[in-house]
Design a protein around this motif. Structure first.
Motif, short mmCIF file in Angstrom:
data_model
loop_
_atom_site.label_atom_id
_atom_site.label_comp_id
_atom_site.label_asym_id
_atom_site.label_seq_id
_atom_site.Cartn_x
_atom_site.Cartn_y
_atom_site.Cartn_z
N UNK A 22 0.81 -1.22 0.00
CA UNK A 22 0.00 0.00 0.00
C UNK A 22 0.85 1.27 0.00
N UNK A 23 2.15 1.13 0.24
CA UNK A 23 3.11 2.25 0.25
C UNK A 23 2.84 3.23 1.39
N UNK A 24 2.03 2.83 2.37
CA UNK A 24 1.79 3.66 3.53
C UNK A 24 2.74 3.26 4.66
N UNK A 25 3.05 4.20 5.58
CA UNK A 25 3.93 3.84 6.70
C UNK A 25 3.41 2.63 7.46
N UNK A 26 4.31 1.77 7.90
CA UNK A 26 3.91 0.56 8.61
C UNK A 26 3.14 0.88 9.88
N UNK A 27 3.57 1.88 10.64
CA UNK A 27 2.86 2.25 11.85
C UNK A 27 3.53 1.69 13.10
N UNK A 28 2.91 1.94 14.24
CA UNK A 28 3.48 1.53 15.52
C UNK A 28 3.43 0.01 15.68
N UNK A 29 4.54 -0.54 16.13
CA UNK A 29 4.66 -1.97 16.46
C UNK A 29 4.36 -2.87 15.26
N UNK A 30 4.62 -2.40 14.05
CA UNK A 30 4.38 -3.18 12.84
C UNK A 30 5.74 -3.52 12.20
N UNK A 31 6.12 -4.80 12.28
CA UNK A 31 7.46 -5.16 11.82
C UNK A 31 7.47 -6.45 11.00
N UNK A 32 6.42 -6.70 10.23
CA UNK A 32 6.42 -7.86 9.33
C UNK A 32 7.23 -7.54 8.08
N UNK A 33 8.04 -8.50 7.66
CA UNK A 33 8.82 -8.34 6.45
C UNK A 33 8.55 -9.49 5.49
N UNK A 34 8.75 -9.22 4.20
CA UNK A 34 8.57 -10.24 3.16
C UNK A 34 9.85 -10.31 2.34
N UNK A 35 10.36 -11.53 2.15
CA UNK A 35 11.54 -11.76 1.32
C UNK A 35 11.13 -12.64 0.14
N UNK A 36 11.37 -12.18 -1.07
CA UNK A 36 11.03 -12.93 -2.28
C UNK A 36 12.31 -13.35 -3.00
N UNK A 37 12.35 -14.61 -3.39
CA UNK A 37 13.45 -15.11 -4.22
C UNK A 37 12.86 -15.67 -5.50
N UNK A 38 13.24 -15.10 -6.63
CA UNK A 38 12.72 -15.53 -7.93
C UNK A 38 13.81 -16.29 -8.68
N UNK A 39 13.54 -17.56 -8.98
CA UNK A 39 14.47 -18.39 -9.74
C UNK A 39 14.15 -18.24 -11.23
N UNK A 40 15.00 -17.54 -11.92
CA UNK A 40 14.75 -17.27 -13.33
C UNK A 40 15.15 -18.46 -14.22
N UNK A 41 16.18 -19.19 -13.80
CA UNK A 41 16.59 -20.41 -14.50
C UNK A 41 17.42 -21.22 -13.50
#
Length: 218
Positions: A149-168
């Motif tokens: 959403x591109x909005x600030x995470x806010x107080x006590x919000x610390x979830x992260x997402x890591x994406x790994x894309x295997x192209x070949x």
């Protein structure tokens, strides 16, 4: 035409159940799905969600959409027992994992139901509010933007997402960032929502004692 919406109180089955609630036993009666194998019908799931909302309200985390009359009733019930609290969490988890609501909202495709049930899950993760005035604790802010959403995470919000894309076979690319769990789940198929259940010391101790008693056949 019947009412049908993503919110906890936006469909006919939920609203009919709201009218039936007169005691804590009425709430407990809707929380019987977690231990059952198989398919959860939409009406059953809707009732379990409302029951979860009641438990969240009894712990001080009421939805702004809860009908005022129901809010007055559950306030009079007092704090939810740990057994009722645990049942509410287990049943919401079951409804989020399988059954007719998952299928119906997957077909609808907006992500609104995913966001709504994730909001309830997050409120059921919060510690019960004390009747006593709590010590003021400055919340830890996270001004970083959410990847969705591109909005600030806010107080006590610390979830992260890591994406790994295997192209070949040898090439990969990686991307990571902060995410609101509601935003992430809204983007996923309902069957694949992330359930992030947390246990405070009080609930964890209760669960461990319950498991120990079951092992001993009590």
């Amino acid at each position: 035409m019947g009412a049908w919406g993503a919110g906890s109180f936006e469909n006919d089955a939920a609203l009919d159940y709201v009218e039936e609630i007169e005691s804590v036993d009425d709430i407990a009666g809707a929380l019987k799905l977690a231990g059952q194998a198989g398919y959860i019908e939409a009406d059953e799931g809707s009732r379990a969600i409302v029951a979860g909302e009641c438990v969240a309200a009894m712990r001080g985390h009421r939805s702004k959409d809860m009908p005022d009359e129901l809010a007055k009733k559950v306030h009079a019930f007092g704090k939810a027992s740990l057994e009722l609290y645990n049942d509410a969490r287990d049943n919401l988890s079951a409804v989020m994992s399988r059954g007719e609501l998952v299928e119906l909202w997957a077909e609808e495709g907006s992500g609104d139901w995913n966001r709504a049930v994730t909001d309830l899950m997050e409120r059921l993760n919060q510690p019960a509010k004390s009747a006593r005035k709590p010590r003021k604790k400055k919340p830890q802010p996270n001004p970083s933007p959410c990847m969705f959403c591109d909005q600030p995470m806010g107080d006590e919000q610390f979830h992260m997402l890591d994406l790994t894309i295997h192209e070949d076979d040898i090439s990969t690319s990686k991307r990571g960032g902060w995410v609101h769990l509601q935003c992430l789940n809204a983007a996923l198929h309902p069957k694949h929502m992330i359930q992030n259940w947390q246990f405070d010391d009080e609930l964890l101790e209760w669960v461990m004692k319950k498991l120990e008693a079951e092992r001993e056949g009590k």
